[in-house]
Write a protein that holds these residues in place. Structure first.
Motif, PDB file in Angstrom:
ATOM      1  N   SER A  23      -5.388 -35.322  99.397  1.00 36.32           N
ATOM      2  CA  SER A  23      -4.034 -34.796  99.233  1.00 36.32           C
ATOM      3  C   SER A  23      -3.963 -33.362  99.730  1.00 36.32           C
ATOM      4  O   SER A  23      -4.980 -32.658  99.809  1.00 36.32           O
ATOM      5  CB  SER A  23      -3.619 -34.859  97.759  1.00 36.32           C
ATOM      6  OG  SER A  23      -4.335 -33.898  97.014  1.00 36.32           O
ATOM      7  N   LEU A 137      10.008 -42.741 104.308  1.00 40.45           N
ATOM      8  CA  LEU A 137       9.198 -42.098 105.332  1.00 40.45           C
ATOM      9  C   LEU A 137      10.066 -41.492 106.418  1.00 40.45           C
ATOM     10  O   LEU A 137       9.869 -40.342 106.835  1.00 40.45           O
ATOM     11  CB  LEU A 137       8.213 -43.105 105.943  1.00 40.45           C
ATOM     12  CG  LEU A 137       7.422 -42.598 107.156  1.00 40.45           C
ATOM     13  CD1 LEU A 137       6.555 -41.403 106.771  1.00 40.45           C
ATOM     14  CD2 LEU A 137       6.574 -43.720 107.746  1.00 40.45           C
ATOM     15  N   ILE A 140      11.932 -38.380 105.277  1.00 38.97           N
ATOM     16  CA  ILE A 140      11.075 -37.193 105.268  1.00 38.97           C
ATOM     17  C   ILE A 140      10.939 -36.631 106.682  1.00 38.97           C
ATOM     18  O   ILE A 140      11.090 -35.426 106.910  1.00 38.97           O
ATOM     19  CB  ILE A 140       9.691 -37.525 104.689  1.00 38.97           C
ATOM     20  CG1 ILE A 140       9.806 -37.960 103.219  1.00 38.97           C
ATOM     21  CG2 ILE A 140       8.765 -36.311 104.801  1.00 38.97           C
ATOM     22  CD1 ILE A 140       8.532 -38.545 102.660  1.00 38.97           C
ATOM     23  N   CYS A 443       8.367 -35.030 100.563  1.00 39.45           N
ATOM     24  CA  CYS A 443       7.956 -36.166  99.729  1.00 39.45           C
ATOM     25  C   CYS A 443       8.567 -36.072  98.335  1.00 39.45           C
ATOM     26  O   CYS A 443       8.963 -37.083  97.741  1.00 39.45           O
ATOM     27  CB  CYS A 443       6.429 -36.223  99.642  1.00 39.45           C
ATOM     28  SG  CYS A 443       5.600 -36.634 101.192  1.00 39.45           S
ATOM     29  N   LYS A 448       8.465 -39.652  96.610  1.00 37.57           N
ATOM     30  CA  LYS A 448       7.313 -40.428  97.094  1.00 37.57           C
ATOM     31  C   LYS A 448       6.168 -39.486  97.455  1.00 37.57           C
ATOM     32  O   LYS A 448       5.852 -39.275  98.631  1.00 37.57           O
ATOM     33  CB  LYS A 448       7.706 -41.247  98.320  1.00 37.57           C
ATOM     34  CG  LYS A 448       8.750 -42.320  98.072  1.00 37.57           C
ATOM     35  CD  LYS A 448       8.171 -43.506  97.333  1.00 37.57           C
ATOM     36  CE  LYS A 448       9.174 -44.642  97.197  1.00 37.57           C
ATOM     37  NZ  LYS A 448       8.615 -45.792  96.477  1.00 37.57           N
ATOM     38  N   PRO A 449       5.492 -38.890  96.475  1.00 34.76           N
ATOM     39  CA  PRO A 449       4.401 -37.960  96.784  1.00 34.76           C
ATOM     40  C   PRO A 449       3.214 -38.616  97.473  1.00 34.76           C
ATOM     41  O   PRO A 449       2.403 -37.932  98.102  1.00 34.76           O
ATOM     42  CB  PRO A 449       4.015 -37.410  95.404  1.00 34.76           C
ATOM     43  CG  PRO A 449       4.485 -38.447  94.437  1.00 34.76           C
ATOM     44  CD  PRO A 449       5.724 -39.029  95.027  1.00 34.76           C
ATOM     45  N   ASP A 450       3.103 -39.924  97.387  1.00 37.05           N
ATOM     46  CA  ASP A 450       1.975 -40.619  97.993  1.00 37.05           C
ATOM     47  C   ASP A 450       2.149 -40.828  99.497  1.00 37.05           C
ATOM     48  O   ASP A 450       1.276 -41.396 100.149  1.00 37.05           O
ATOM     49  CB  ASP A 450       1.778 -41.978  97.323  1.00 37.05           C
ATOM     50  CG  ASP A 450       3.030 -42.847  97.388  1.00 37.05           C
ATOM     51  OD1 ASP A 450       4.141 -42.285  97.354  1.00 37.05           O
ATOM     52  OD2 ASP A 450       2.892 -44.080  97.467  1.00 37.05           O
ATOM     53  N   LEU A 451       3.241 -40.340 100.075  1.00 34.72           N
ATOM     54  CA  LEU A 451       3.497 -40.558 101.499  1.00 34.72           C
ATOM     55  C   LEU A 451       2.963 -39.446 102.388  1.00 34.72           C
ATOM     56  O   LEU A 451       3.147 -39.492 103.600  1.00 34.72           O
ATOM     57  CB  LEU A 451       5.003 -40.708 101.750  1.00 34.72           C
ATOM     58  CG  LEU A 451       5.638 -42.059 101.412  1.00 34.72           C
ATOM     59  CD1 LEU A 451       7.130 -42.025 101.709  1.00 34.72           C
ATOM     60  CD2 LEU A 451       4.972 -43.178 102.203  1.00 34.72           C
ATOM     61  N   GLU A 452       2.311 -38.435 101.819  1.00 37.01           N
ATOM     62  CA  GLU A 452       1.871 -37.291 102.624  1.00 37.01           C
ATOM     63  C   GLU A 452       0.989 -37.717 103.796  1.00 37.01           C
ATOM     64  O   GLU A 452       1.185 -37.283 104.938  1.00 37.01           O
ATOM     65  CB  GLU A 452       1.127 -36.289 101.747  1.00 37.01           C
ATOM     66  CG  GLU A 452       2.021 -35.554 100.766  1.00 37.01           C
ATOM     67  CD  GLU A 452       1.234 -34.624  99.871  1.00 37.01           C
ATOM     68  OE1 GLU A 452      -0.017 -34.611  99.967  1.00 37.01           O
ATOM     69  OE2 GLU A 452       1.862 -33.912  99.069  1.00 37.01           O
ATOM     70  N   VAL A 455       3.018 -39.413 106.460  1.00 35.79           N
ATOM     71  CA  VAL A 455       3.869 -38.464 107.187  1.00 35.79           C
ATOM     72  C   VAL A 455       3.082 -37.790 108.303  1.00 35.79           C
ATOM     73  O   VAL A 455       3.561 -37.652 109.440  1.00 35.79           O
ATOM     74  CB  VAL A 455       4.449 -37.411 106.221  1.00 35.79           C
ATOM     75  CG1 VAL A 455       5.133 -36.284 106.994  1.00 35.79           C
ATOM     76  CG2 VAL A 455       5.443 -38.063 105.271  1.00 35.79           C
TER      77      VAL A 455
END
Length: 481
Positions: A23, A137, A140, A443, A448-452, A455
């Protein structure tokens, strides 16, 4: 060998991001720890534990200033989302999705960023992108386009800092930066077309032609506005007329749509108007600045609560909750839940940048490049500027760290200082688009913090293509002189 050691923090950050398995918060933490080890073990000049703690504290102070904007922006976003949901605005009609998407990404977002800075443009465009019906996605990625004109964000604060440190007149630095930004806008337009096709927001040949003409016009107006008005209001002067023109040509809303747009858009209009007024009206700005100021570090930024965007984001958001007759506590709680991780990420990266600057690692690497590469060191200017713009999410910070080195490089290699300063300024601004700060905020805005990781896998051309253009510009500068 020492230069290789000094570059280890950059290498660690780059490798961890490249793996896509860590992360952004952990990337920043590992980068900070690495910079502390290198700075304490092999600094270019004396740097002890006390210095390290001071650098971390300054980074934390900067993170609080930026983090306040994030929390204020998320609170404002939550309030406006509730207002939008309460009014039940109709989604954008299919035939208007493409037009609104372009206008949002290339005009409204950069305009809001120019007026306010601090990534508020991302917050401003979030509900507009949501109305278009995009996957998280893609929302963002399109939200990142709001950062295309960061050189003129917050009334060109970063450009003014670069001007003060380099001795280049603000108008000269603004014009040269605008000339370099024109090819970047065209490149970003091509990437916009690609992402829009993937996001299933197709365009007609007429759409493509209109978007190309509008983008080129925006670039031309940006150059002219910097020349005529200076950099502070250049983005607003360039984009404002185009926003009005697009609205008159593209939208013919009925009465119900007008009411819905006013209900949802009024808080944004009020926010931007207040922030512009507090910056552009000199007596107001000076009075608010003198009324209250907090400066814990002599060599650090001052917090002016009555001028800071976070204060007005909170104030306008609270006023909206009162008008809606809704409690604000739930919106504040959701803002904190979404904003905690981005703020921690910001703190790690800003502390990393402060350690690199205070220990002399950044300046040592720049001097090493000059001594080792001679005039060819100019090719590293956009790379270093981009690295610090990426790490800090701010052209202001990157210019503050690196612009003095560009003066020495221009003098030693007999290069044009306005062009070299503009390359530094533009590269730092361009890569803030993909900084961990901006990606984390994007995000958070879509929940959706898990999309870093995704992205970065999909969005890396947004930074790589402009960087390639600016390295080419540095090469042309070197060949010409």
């Amino acid at each position: 060998m020492e230069y290789l050691v000094w570059s280890l923090p950059f290498a660690v950050v780059a490798m961890l991001i490249a793996t896509g398995r860590v992360s952004s918060t952990l990337v920043g933490l590992f980068g900070l720890v690495t910079s502390l080890i290198v700075a304490l073990a092999a600094p270019p000049h004396p740097f002890g534990v006390r210095d390290a703690l001071g650098a971390i504290a300054r980074g934390g102070w900067l993170a609080l200033l930026v983090g306040a904007v994030i929390l204020g922006g998320l609170f404002f976003r939550e309030v406006v989302s509730e207002n939008s949901a309460a009014g039940g605005p109709a989604p954008v009609a299919a035939e208007r999705r493409r037009k609104q998407l372009y206008t949002t990404c290339f005009l409204i977002g950069p305009f809001a960023e120019g007026a306010t800075g601090f990534g508020v443009g991302q917050v401003t465009v979030a509900p507009l992108l949501n109305g278009i019906g995009l996957a998280p996605l893609h929302a963002i990625l399109f939200g990142l386009f709001s950062q295309m004109m960061v050189s003129w964000g917050a009334m060109a604060n970063g450009t003014i800092v670069g001007s003060q440190l380099s001795g280049i007149a603000p108008t000269d630095l603004g014009v040269h930066s605008a000339l370099l930004t024109v090819p970047l806008l065209i490149a970003w337009l091509a990437l916009f077309w690609r992402i829009a096709a993937i996001a299933k927001v197709p365009g007609t040949p007429l759409d493509f032609a209109g978007e190309a003409v509008c983008t080129i016009a925006a670039g031309g107006l940006l150059v002219a506005a910097n020349l005529l008005f200076g950099p502070e209001v250049a983005a607003l002067a360039a984009l404002g007329p185009l926003i009005v023109a697009r609205f008159l040509m593209d939208g013919r809303p009925d009465r119900a749509q007008w009411r819905s747009a006013l209900r949802v858009g009024l808080p944004y209009v009020a926010l931007i108007a207040i922030l512009m007024a507090t910056r552009a009206i000199t007596p107001v700005n000076e009075w608010l600045r003198a009324a209250l100021a907090v400066r814990p570090f002599a060599d650090g930024p001052t917090w002016f609560p009555l001028l800071h965007p976070s204060s007005w984001l909170l104030a306008v958001g609270l006023a909206t909750t009162v008008a809606m007759r809704r409690p604000s506590a739930s919106a504040l709680a959701r803002a904190w839940t979404r904003g905690g991780k981005p703020i921690l990420t910001i703190g790690c990266f800003l502390a990393l940048a402060q350690v690199m600057a205070a220990s002399g690692l950044a300046d040592g690497l720049a001097k090493g490049l000059r001594s080792g590469l001679g005039p060819l060191a100019v090719l590293a200017t956009p790379l270093f500027a981009a690295a610090f713009g990426f790490l800090t999410g701010s052209s202001n910070a990157a210019n503050g760290l690196l612009m003095p080195a560009q003066i020495a490089l221009a003098r030693d290699a007999a290069l044009s200082l306005p062009w070299l300063g503009a390359i530094q300024n533009t590269a730092a601004a361009a890569l803030t688009m993909l900084s961990p700060v901006r990606v984390a905020v994007g995000c958070a805005l879509v929940g959706k913090p898990d999309l870093e990781r995704t992205v970065y896998l999909r969005g890396w051309p947004l930074g790589a293509v402009p960087l390639a253009i600016l390295v080419s510009a540095a090469a042309l500068l070197l060949m010409r002189w």
